[in-house]
Structure formats: C-alpha cells, structure tokens
Design a protein around this motif. Structure first.
Motif, PDB file in Angstrom:
ATOM      1  N   THR A   2      28.757  18.334  -7.876  1.00 18.20           N
ATOM      2  CA  THR A   2      29.016  17.610  -6.654  1.00 18.20           C
ATOM      3  C   THR A   2      29.060  16.129  -6.978  1.00 18.20           C
ATOM      4  O   THR A   2      28.115  15.595  -7.521  1.00 18.20           O
ATOM      5  CB  THR A   2      27.898  17.868  -5.628  1.00 18.20           C
ATOM      6  OG1 THR A   2      27.885  19.251  -5.345  1.00 18.20           O
ATOM      7  CG2 THR A   2      28.131  17.081  -4.356  1.00 18.20           C
ATOM      8  N   TRP A  41      29.050  12.326  -5.904  1.00 21.98           N
ATOM      9  CA  TRP A  41      28.570  11.506  -4.804  1.00 21.98           C
ATOM     10  C   TRP A  41      29.219  10.139  -4.885  1.00 21.98           C
ATOM     11  O   TRP A  41      29.259   9.525  -5.928  1.00 21.98           O
ATOM     12  CB  TRP A  41      27.056  11.310  -4.911  1.00 21.98           C
ATOM     13  CG  TRP A  41      26.323  12.567  -4.691  1.00 21.98           C
ATOM     14  CD1 TRP A  41      26.138  13.590  -5.574  1.00 21.98           C
ATOM     15  CD2 TRP A  41      25.664  12.954  -3.509  1.00 21.98           C
ATOM     16  NE1 TRP A  41      25.423  14.575  -5.010  1.00 21.98           N
ATOM     17  CE2 TRP A  41      25.110  14.209  -3.742  1.00 21.98           C
ATOM     18  CE3 TRP A  41      25.484  12.351  -2.260  1.00 21.98           C
ATOM     19  CZ2 TRP A  41      24.388  14.884  -2.796  1.00 21.98           C
ATOM     20  CZ3 TRP A  41      24.757  13.020  -1.315  1.00 21.98           C
ATOM     21  CH2 TRP A  41      24.229  14.276  -1.589  1.00 21.98           C
ATOM     22  N   TYR A  42      29.719   9.664  -3.753  1.00 21.15           N
ATOM     23  CA  TYR A  42      30.194   8.307  -3.649  1.00 21.15           C
ATOM     24  C   TYR A  42      29.277   7.590  -2.677  1.00 21.15           C
ATOM     25  O   TYR A  42      29.211   7.950  -1.522  1.00 21.15           O
ATOM     26  CB  TYR A  42      31.629   8.270  -3.132  1.00 21.15           C
ATOM     27  CG  TYR A  42      32.608   8.876  -4.095  1.00 21.15           C
ATOM     28  CD1 TYR A  42      33.108   8.125  -5.156  1.00 21.15           C
ATOM     29  CD2 TYR A  42      32.999  10.201  -3.972  1.00 21.15           C
ATOM     30  CE1 TYR A  42      33.994   8.693  -6.057  1.00 21.15           C
ATOM     31  CE2 TYR A  42      33.883  10.770  -4.870  1.00 21.15           C
ATOM     32  CZ  TYR A  42      34.380  10.003  -5.906  1.00 21.15           C
ATOM     33  OH  TYR A  42      35.255  10.563  -6.786  1.00 21.15           O
ATOM     34  N   ASP A  90      38.848  18.991  -1.026  1.00 21.24           N
ATOM     35  CA  ASP A  90      37.449  18.560  -1.084  1.00 21.24           C
ATOM     36  C   ASP A  90      36.820  18.622   0.301  1.00 21.24           C
ATOM     37  O   ASP A  90      37.488  18.875   1.308  1.00 21.24           O
ATOM     38  CB  ASP A  90      37.315  17.132  -1.659  1.00 21.24           C
ATOM     39  CG  ASP A  90      38.138  16.091  -0.908  1.00 21.24           C
ATOM     40  OD1 ASP A  90      38.339  16.234   0.321  1.00 21.24           O
ATOM     41  OD2 ASP A  90      38.596  15.124  -1.552  1.00 21.24           O
ATOM     42  N   LYS A 110      34.308  15.984   2.520  1.00 21.20           N
ATOM     43  CA  LYS A 110      33.764  14.624   2.529  1.00 21.20           C
ATOM     44  C   LYS A 110      32.914  14.425   3.780  1.00 21.20           C
ATOM     45  O   LYS A 110      33.212  14.979   4.844  1.00 21.20           O
ATOM     46  CB  LYS A 110      34.881  13.581   2.475  1.00 21.20           C
ATOM     47  CG  LYS A 110      35.596  13.530   1.133  1.00 21.20           C
ATOM     48  CD  LYS A 110      36.649  12.418   1.087  1.00 21.20           C
ATOM     49  CE  LYS A 110      37.294  12.368  -0.295  1.00 21.20           C
ATOM     50  NZ  LYS A 110      38.335  11.289  -0.389  1.00 21.20           N
ATOM     51  N   TYR A 111      31.867  13.611   3.613  1.00 20.34           N
ATOM     52  CA  TYR A 111      30.926  13.348   4.691  1.00 20.34           C
ATOM     53  C   TYR A 111      30.790  11.850   4.904  1.00 20.34           C
ATOM     54  O   TYR A 111      30.525  11.099   3.957  1.00 20.34           O
ATOM     55  CB  TYR A 111      29.559  13.946   4.353  1.00 20.34           C
ATOM     56  CG  TYR A 111      29.566  15.443   4.200  1.00 20.34           C
ATOM     57  CD1 TYR A 111      29.194  16.280   5.251  1.00 20.34           C
ATOM     58  CD2 TYR A 111      29.967  16.036   2.999  1.00 20.34           C
ATOM     59  CE1 TYR A 111      29.207  17.659   5.114  1.00 20.34           C
ATOM     60  CE2 TYR A 111      29.981  17.416   2.855  1.00 20.34           C
ATOM     61  CZ  TYR A 111      29.601  18.222   3.916  1.00 20.34           C
ATOM     62  OH  TYR A 111      29.624  19.586   3.772  1.00 20.34           O
ATOM     63  N   TYR A 112      30.961  11.429   6.161  1.00 24.08           N
ATOM     64  CA  TYR A 112      30.870  10.027   6.557  1.00 24.08           C
ATOM     65  C   TYR A 112      29.769   9.902   7.613  1.00 24.08           C
ATOM     66  O   TYR A 112      29.472  10.865   8.326  1.00 24.08           O
ATOM     67  CB  TYR A 112      32.176   9.548   7.170  1.00 24.08           C
ATOM     68  CG  TYR A 112      33.401   9.744   6.306  1.00 24.08           C
ATOM     69  CD1 TYR A 112      33.906   8.704   5.526  1.00 24.08           C
ATOM     70  CD2 TYR A 112      34.060  10.979   6.262  1.00 24.08           C
ATOM     71  CE1 TYR A 112      35.032   8.884   4.727  1.00 24.08           C
ATOM     72  CE2 TYR A 112      35.183  11.169   5.467  1.00 24.08           C
ATOM     73  CZ  TYR A 112      35.664  10.117   4.702  1.00 24.08           C
ATOM     74  OH  TYR A 112      36.765  10.303   3.910  1.00 24.08           O
ATOM     75  N   THR A 170      33.463   4.707   3.509  1.00 21.57           N
ATOM     76  CA  THR A 170      33.265   5.317   2.187  1.00 21.57           C
ATOM     77  C   THR A 170      32.369   6.530   2.391  1.00 21.57           C
ATOM     78  O   THR A 170      31.257   6.391   2.908  1.00 21.57           O
ATOM     79  CB  THR A 170      32.592   4.339   1.213  1.00 21.57           C
ATOM     80  OG1 THR A 170      33.436   3.216   1.025  1.00 21.57           O
ATOM     81  CG2 THR A 170      32.332   5.008  -0.132  1.00 21.57           C
ATOM     82  N   PRO A 171      32.814   7.726   2.026  1.00 18.07           N
ATOM     83  CA  PRO A 171      31.971   8.901   2.234  1.00 18.07           C
ATOM     84  C   PRO A 171      30.682   8.799   1.419  1.00 18.07           C
ATOM     85  O   PRO A 171      30.688   8.329   0.287  1.00 18.07           O
ATOM     86  CB  PRO A 171      32.842  10.065   1.763  1.00 18.07           C
ATOM     87  CG  PRO A 171      33.851   9.450   0.859  1.00 18.07           C
ATOM     88  CD  PRO A 171      34.086   8.054   1.356  1.00 18.07           C
ATOM     89  N   THR A 197      31.013  13.441  -1.469  1.00 19.42           N
ATOM     90  CA  THR A 197      32.307  14.085  -1.705  1.00 19.42           C
ATOM     91  C   THR A 197      32.086  15.291  -2.603  1.00 19.42           C
ATOM     92  O   THR A 197      31.454  15.182  -3.652  1.00 19.42           O
ATOM     93  CB  THR A 197      33.292  13.117  -2.380  1.00 19.42           C
ATOM     94  OG1 THR A 197      33.556  12.020  -1.503  1.00 19.42           O
ATOM     95  CG2 THR A 197      34.613  13.810  -2.702  1.00 19.42           C
ATOM     96  N   THR A 257      39.242  19.078   3.681  1.00 21.58           N
ATOM     97  CA  THR A 257      40.658  18.826   3.446  1.00 21.58           C
ATOM     98  C   THR A 257      41.297  20.013   2.728  1.00 21.58           C
ATOM     99  O   THR A 257      40.821  20.453   1.678  1.00 21.58           O
ATOM    100  CB  THR A 257      40.854  17.550   2.619  1.00 21.58           C
ATOM    101  OG1 THR A 257      40.323  16.443   3.358  1.00 21.58           O
ATOM    102  CG2 THR A 257      42.336  17.290   2.346  1.00 21.58           C
TER     103      THR A 257
END
Length: 202
Positions: A5, A7-8, A124, A126-128, A148-149, A152, A186
C-alpha cells in the motif's frame, strides 16, 4: 493475498507502507464503503431516512474519474454528479439532522472497508479528508478538502479478489471535530470511478 500500500501524505510529510487485508464477506452492481460507514450505506440500512433512490442502490454512486482534477463538480462530489442521489451531497441528512459520524482518532491505525456487488478492473483506491476549518454549511467542494490523498492503494488494473476488501493504515493527525473522508475507487477499463463520503468525528 497481500499487496504493498503506497501512502501519499504531503500534509504529514511522510511516506509509509501499509497492508491490504482481503477478506470474504456478504455484499449488500458496484461498491461503497461501510467502514467508516458511508452516507449511502446509512440510507440503505435505514439509519437515515427519506434518502430517495440511493437507499435501494448504495453501490451505484458512479461518476467521472480523475478526481480531483476532474470527476464530479463541486457540490456534487458525494453523489458522484448523479442528480437522483443529490441527498448525499447535502451538508445535513434528509431529516435535517447532522449526518451520523464514526468516531476515529488521528494518527492511529484504521481499517477502511469496501463492499462490492460487482468487481471491476481497478486502477486504485484513494482517500481524501477535509481540511481543518472546512466549511460544513454547504455541499462539499474541493476547496474543503486536502486534495492530496492521505492514502493511495494501487491495483494496476487488477480486480479485487473478494466481495469485501479492507485497507488498513494510519489516519491523518492534527484534525478535530466533524470531518468527511471521500473514498474514491477508480476503475481501470471505464471512464468512471465510485465515490463514497464518510462522516467522521476526530
């Protein structure tokens, strides 16, 4: 099955690795989050009433992909731009009360869970999350979000192997009170993505 996983965390200034936990389970033609519980699931299970069509198909919040550069317009993020699901984007539940929230703790591990009724090739997840001091009195807009998530999960065109999948990792720190997590799934081989808005209290 385990995957890396990615991470951003630009706001947090760090990158970590987390595990994807895949599990089997009953799904309630696509997908939504139930951990934290999403607005559409709250409507489907009767916790929130007078929601209209979404109560019968919580899995169908499917809108254009490419968020946040593209995707649903501001004010329609939580309903994926689908007018018959407009109740999901209102700042309050259809009853006029606040949307119920899930209690979470910033900086601690949390398991996000998706339920699928149809499994698609996936780019993917993504979480915001909303910013500190975001405007809670209007339909959610990009200006309310950290765009920026904070998480991800790349899938590189693979299909989730189960009707239930979980992504476990650390929530952003430095937030308090009511916030909204926008979870975006997505799809790789269509022009669309699925959107879930989860109300939480830090």
């Amino acid at each position: 099955m385990r995957k890396k996983t990615k991470w951003y965390a630009g706001v947090l200034g760090l990158t970590t690795a987390g595990a994807i936990v895949l599990s089997s389970g009953a799904a309630s033609s696509h997908g939504y989050t139930d951990l934290p519980i999403s607005r559409q699931k709250l409507c489907a299970n009767g916790t929130v009433t007078n929601c209209g069509d979404i109560q019968y198909e919580p899995q169908s919040v499917e809108g254009p992909k490419g968020f946040p550069a593209a995707g649903p317009a501001d004010g329609q993020i939580c309903n994926g731009g689908i007018s018959r699901f407009a109740q999901l984007s209102a700042p309050k539940a259809p009853s006029g009360a606040a949307w119920p929230t899930t209690k979470v703790t910033g900086g601690q591990s949390y398991t996000f869970r998706w339920q699928f009724t149809a499994i698609h090739a996936t780019t993917d997840f993504k979480y915001y999350v909303t910013k500190a001091g975001w405007n809670q009195n209007h339909n959610l807009a990009r200006s309310d979000l950290n765009t920026t998530p904070f998480l991800t999960v790349p899938y590189n065109g693979q299909r989730p192997s189960s009707s239930t999948i979980s992504h476990t990792g650390t929530l952003p720190s430095g937030l308090s009170g009511h916030h909204v997590i926008v979870a975006v799934w997505t799809i790789a081989d269509t022009t669309n993505a699925f959107y879930s808005c989860d109300d939480v209290t830090f």
